[in-house]
Design a protein around this motif. Structure first.
Motif, PDB file in Angstrom:
ATOM      1  N   LEU A 155       0.767  -1.147  -0.062  1.00 26.42           N
ATOM      2  CA  LEU A 155       0.083  -0.034   0.061  1.00 26.42           C
ATOM      3  C   LEU A 155       0.698   1.098  -0.021  1.00 26.42           C
ATOM      4  N   ASP A 156       0.306   2.183  -0.842  1.00 23.11           N
ATOM      5  CA  ASP A 156       0.899   3.487  -0.856  1.00 23.11           C
ATOM      6  C   ASP A 156       0.313   4.496  -0.211  1.00 23.11           C
ATOM      7  N   PRO A 157       0.723   5.905   0.246  1.00 22.93           N
ATOM      8  CA  PRO A 157       0.002   6.755   1.007  1.00 22.93           C
ATOM      9  C   PRO A 157      -1.440   7.143   0.125  1.00 22.93           C
ATOM     10  N   ALA A 158      -1.810   6.958  -1.194  1.00 24.96           N
ATOM     11  CA  ALA A 158      -2.825   7.190  -1.961  1.00 24.96           C
ATOM     12  C   ALA A 158      -4.016   6.324  -1.306  1.00 24.96           C
ATOM     13  N   SER A 187      -0.645 -20.723 -15.274  1.00 18.81           N
ATOM     14  CA  SER A 187      -1.060 -19.305 -15.990  1.00 18.81           C
ATOM     15  C   SER A 187      -1.877 -18.521 -14.876  1.00 18.81           C
ATOM     16  N   TYR A 188      -1.230 -17.776 -14.198  1.00 20.61           N
ATOM     17  CA  TYR A 188      -1.938 -16.696 -13.306  1.00 20.61           C
ATOM     18  C   TYR A 188      -1.416 -15.241 -13.466  1.00 20.61           C
ATOM     19  N   VAL A 189      -2.205 -14.314 -12.762  1.00 23.51           N
ATOM     20  CA  VAL A 189      -1.755 -13.097 -12.567  1.00 23.51           C
ATOM     21  C   VAL A 189      -0.799 -12.870 -11.533  1.00 23.51           C
ATOM     22  N   ALA A 190       0.488 -12.448 -11.747  1.00 23.66           N
ATOM     23  CA  ALA A 190       1.465 -12.452 -10.471  1.00 23.66           C
ATOM     24  C   ALA A 190       1.037 -11.033  -9.692  1.00 23.66           C
ATOM     25  N   SER A 191       0.963  -9.940 -10.373  1.00 21.77           N
ATOM     26  CA  SER A 191       0.642  -8.794  -9.597  1.00 21.77           C
ATOM     27  C   SER A 191      -0.204  -7.378 -10.599  1.00 21.77           C
ATOM     28  N   VAL A 192      -0.755  -6.731  -9.868  1.00 22.20           N
ATOM     29  CA  VAL A 192      -1.409  -5.623 -10.687  1.00 22.20           C
ATOM     30  C   VAL A 192      -0.929  -4.524  -9.563  1.00 22.20           C
ATOM     31  N   LEU A 193      -0.497  -3.287 -10.781  1.00 21.81           N
ATOM     32  CA  LEU A 193      -0.171  -2.054  -9.982  1.00 21.81           C
ATOM     33  C   LEU A 193      -1.297  -1.164 -10.405  1.00 21.81           C
ATOM     34  N   ILE A 194      -1.463  -0.513  -9.347  1.00 16.08           N
ATOM     35  CA  ILE A 194      -2.505   0.662  -9.284  1.00 16.08           C
ATOM     36  C   ILE A 194      -2.036   2.101  -9.473  1.00 16.08           C
ATOM     37  N   LEU A 195      -2.085   2.815 -10.491  1.00 17.41           N
ATOM     38  CA  LEU A 195      -1.711   4.155 -10.273  1.00 17.41           C
ATOM     39  C   LEU A 195      -2.771   5.343 -10.315  1.00 17.41           C
ATOM     40  N   ALA A 196      -2.396   6.474  -9.908  1.00 17.25           N
ATOM     41  CA  ALA A 196      -3.271   7.628 -10.219  1.00 17.25           C
ATOM     42  C   ALA A 196      -2.367   8.609 -10.701  1.00 17.25           C
ATOM     43  N   ASP A 197      -2.438   9.148 -11.933  1.00 18.15           N
ATOM     44  CA  ASP A 197      -1.497   9.858 -12.605  1.00 18.15           C
ATOM     45  C   ASP A 197      -1.494  11.397 -12.168  1.00 18.15           C
ATOM     46  N   GLY A 198      -2.617  11.807 -11.438  1.00 11.44           N
ATOM     47  CA  GLY A 198      -2.595  13.119 -10.999  1.00 11.44           C
ATOM     48  C   GLY A 198      -2.228  13.282  -9.653  1.00 11.44           C
ATOM     49  N   ASN A 199      -1.899  12.351  -8.892  1.00  8.14           N
ATOM     50  CA  ASN A 199      -1.825  12.517  -7.415  1.00  8.14           C
ATOM     51  C   ASN A 199      -0.040  13.095  -7.350  1.00  8.14           C
ATOM     52  N   PRO A 200       0.239  13.654  -6.343  1.00  5.70           N
ATOM     53  CA  PRO A 200       1.714  14.051  -6.106  1.00  5.70           C
ATOM     54  C   PRO A 200       2.477  13.052  -6.155  1.00  5.70           C
ATOM     55  N   ASN A 201       2.059  11.752  -5.745  1.00  2.00           N
ATOM     56  CA  ASN A 201       2.954  10.422  -5.852  1.00  2.00           C
ATOM     57  C   ASN A 201       2.043   9.539  -6.691  1.00  2.00           C
ATOM     58  N   PRO A 202       2.139   9.092  -7.828  1.00  2.00           N
ATOM     59  CA  PRO A 202       1.315   8.307  -8.484  1.00  2.00           C
ATOM     60  C   PRO A 202       0.951   6.988  -8.071  1.00  2.00           C
TER      61      PRO A 202
END
Lengths: 109, 149
Positions: free
Chosen positions: A66-69, B79-94
């Motif tokens: 988890l990240d701060p968001a 065959s499985y999903v190893a990981s999923v990254l979630i990003l928010a491109d407008g946050n101070p830290n995505p």
């Protein structure tokens, strides 16, 4: 904050091979490190839960960094496939090193 | 419904301001997000499809925006999903969160609640156990931002 209270919802029973949904919630402020103290104007230091893991009888099912968001009182929902009765173990790791744990049993018939 | 002269001015000015500022906003933060995607995929460009984000179109409160992600995968040992990254491109830290699945997950789906500082794209990048990567983007309009304060 020692009062972080984990809450987990796991079905009590499942049939073999069923994919169940697990919901977890823990009360935690998830201080992002971006907010300023309104009185002093100083940044409030970051304090979040940075890792969550779910194990079933010692085998890792699901983990999350988890990240701060992530919102305060982080909520996580995920699924797990159960083949036999056993115990789910949930662990949350805080920035300050504290670890919060809880366990849930499930019966498979 | 008739449109008054006043409304026309307001609309035009609003649209102009929106157009003038929007690209600027998205570029600065998107770079960080692109870097994070590259770091996650190891430089490869992720393919579209397979991964699906479930986000609200409009979030009234940016402090808790429900976000779900589902990846189409058999989730077997081969065959499985190893990981999923979630990003928010407008946050101070995505960076938002990274989910790590295993064949024991049964289904590659997860839900959480996240903070969004302003209207922006939420991005999900899925990495399979064979190393292939998939991406999905969804715009979320935020009424009240969820950072700082």
């Amino acid at each position: 904050m020692a009062s972080a209270k984990p809450r987990v919802k796991v079905p009590k029973k499942a049939s073999q091979g069923e994919v169940i949904t697990i919901k977890t919630l823990i009360s935690h402020p998830m201080e992002s490190g971006q907010r300023k103290d309104k009185k002093t104007g100083e940044l409030i230091p970051r304090k979040i839960i940075n890792k969550f893991t779910c194990e079933f009888d010692g085998q890792t099912v699901f983990t999350c960094d988890l990240d701060p968001a992530v919102s305060a009182n982080p909520y996580l929902q995920f699924s797990a496939k159960v083949d036999q009765s056993g115990t789910f173990k949930f662990t949350w790791v805080d920035d300050d090193g504290s670890v919060y744990e809880t366990e849930k049993k499930i019966t498979v018939n | 419904m008739t449109i008054t002269r006043r409304q026309v001015f307001g609309l035009t000015a609003g649209t102009a301001a929106f157009l003038a500022f929007k690209p600027e906003f998205s570029f600065a933060a998107t770079d960080k997000a692109e870097d994070a995607i590259k770091a996650f995929t190891g430089g490869a460009a992720p393919m579209e499809g397979t991964v699906a984000l479930d986000t609200p179109e409009i979030a009234e409160n940016g402090n808790t925006v429900p976000v779900g992600v589902t990846v189409d995968s058999p989730m077997t040992a081969d065959s499985y999903v190893a990981s999923v990254l979630i990003l928010a491109d407008g946050n101070p830290n995505p960076a938002v969160a990274t989910f790590h699945f295993s064949p024991m997950s049964g289904e590659a789906e997860a839900k959480t609640r996240i903070r969004l500082a302003k209207t922006q794209n939420v991005i999900a990048v899925a990495k399979m156990n064979d190393g292939s990567t998939y991406i999905d983007r969804k715009e979320v309009k935020v009424t009240i931002g969820g950072c700082g304060g």
